[in-house]
Design an enzyme around this catalytic site. Structure first.
Site, PDB file in Angstrom:
ATOM      1  CE  LYS A  66      64.068   9.017  -7.591  1.00 36.94           C
ATOM      2  NZ  LYS A  66      65.316   9.726  -7.433  1.00 36.94           N
ATOM      3  CG  ASP A 102      68.624   8.927  -8.959  1.00 33.79           C
ATOM      4  OD1 ASP A 102      68.502   9.674  -9.892  1.00 33.79           O
ATOM      5  OD2 ASP A 102      68.010   8.739  -8.255  1.00 33.79           O
TER       6      ASP A 102
END
Length: 275
Positions: A66, A102
């Site tokens: 990420k 997220d």
């Protein structure tokens, strides 16, 4: 021409993203497919350029890539830049743009239960997941945020980014009954880990307790909270809603998230604890 999308990570075989997105493509009558791509850290740069070369339309990014993916991208949205982490990449005119869905996915899942943005909310943890969630809660108007973490310095740093309060674990344990909502963002509760992130002796009935872990569906924390009469929510909603935001960025269409939450829950072998 049929489009295709992917999720990259290490490991990746366990990912439910292909199941979810392929179902949404079919539901939306979109001629596209979605595949898992296993890339070890040493393969990330070459793998990224290979995906672009063979025409990927977009992809998701999971651990451990990420942050490492960022130098290869052409641009970041404000959320990904603030988080210093990307979980969704959109390809447009040969360029790659990174997003982080997220935190906003978690906030959407939280509204499955009645939550009051003006009541005290405790976030347990100060890692990458906590950072995304704390910033998203702040953007969503939650005004009384507190962060606690085993490493107090990390809790201080995260709380300082949004002007939240900070507590040691022992302080949070002693004052647990003062919080309307408690959000567990650490890996405690995964797999066979039966431990709790903190003592819940002073947890009050009616408290909203959320755990971002979705496998198992009922973590040790959620089980104890349910036994104490709390309202509980697992990580399935966050997983589905963050995926839906990515799907919308790729296709412009909003998928059926509630049906997918039920489907993923059944696939994991249980009943949804969100109540």
């Amino acid at each position: 021409m049929k489009k295709w999308y992917a999720v990259i990570g290490d490991p990746i075989a366990h990912s439910l993203s292909p199941y979810m997105h392929d179902a949404w493509f079919q539901e939306s009558s979109i001629d596209a497919s979605y595949i898992p791509v296993h890339l070890e850290p040493s393969e990330l740069e070459d793998g990224f350029h290979a995906l672009k070369k063979i025409g990927v339309s977009g992809f998701n990014v999971t651990l451990p890539h990420k942050q490492a993916i960022i130098p290869f991208l052409d641009g970041l949205d404000d959320t990904a830049r603030t988080m210093n982490a990307v979980n969704t990449v959109v390809m447009k005119d040969g360029k790659s743009y990174g997003y982080n869905t997220d935190g906003d996915g978690f906030v959407q899942s939280l509204f499955a239960l009645p939550v009051d943005r003006e009541q005290p909310l405790l976030v347990i943890g100060a890692g990458g997941a906590a950072r995304g969630i704390v910033h998203a809660l702040h953007r969503a108007g939650f005004t009384r945020l507190t962060v606690t973490n085993r490493t107090f310095r990390r809790a201080e740093e995260l709380a300082g980014e949004v002007g939240a309060e900070v507590m040691t674990i022992s302080q949070a344990e002693a004052e647990l009954g003062t919080f309307h909502t408690i959000v567990q963002t650490t890996s405690v509760g995964l797999s066979d880990n039966e431990s709790l992130p903190l003592s819940v002796e002073w947890l009050k009935p009616g408290t909203v307790v959320a755990d971002i872990v979705y496998n198992p569906l009922v973590t040790p924390l959620l089980k104890v909270a349910s036994d104490k009469g709390c309202k509980t929510i697992n990580g399935v909603g966050m997983f589905v809603h963050q995926g839906a935001i990515a799907f919308e960025k790729w296709t412009g269409k909003t998928p059926n998230q509630e049906a997918m939450i039920d489907s993923i829950t059944q696939k994991l072998g249980g009943n949804n604890v969100n109540r």
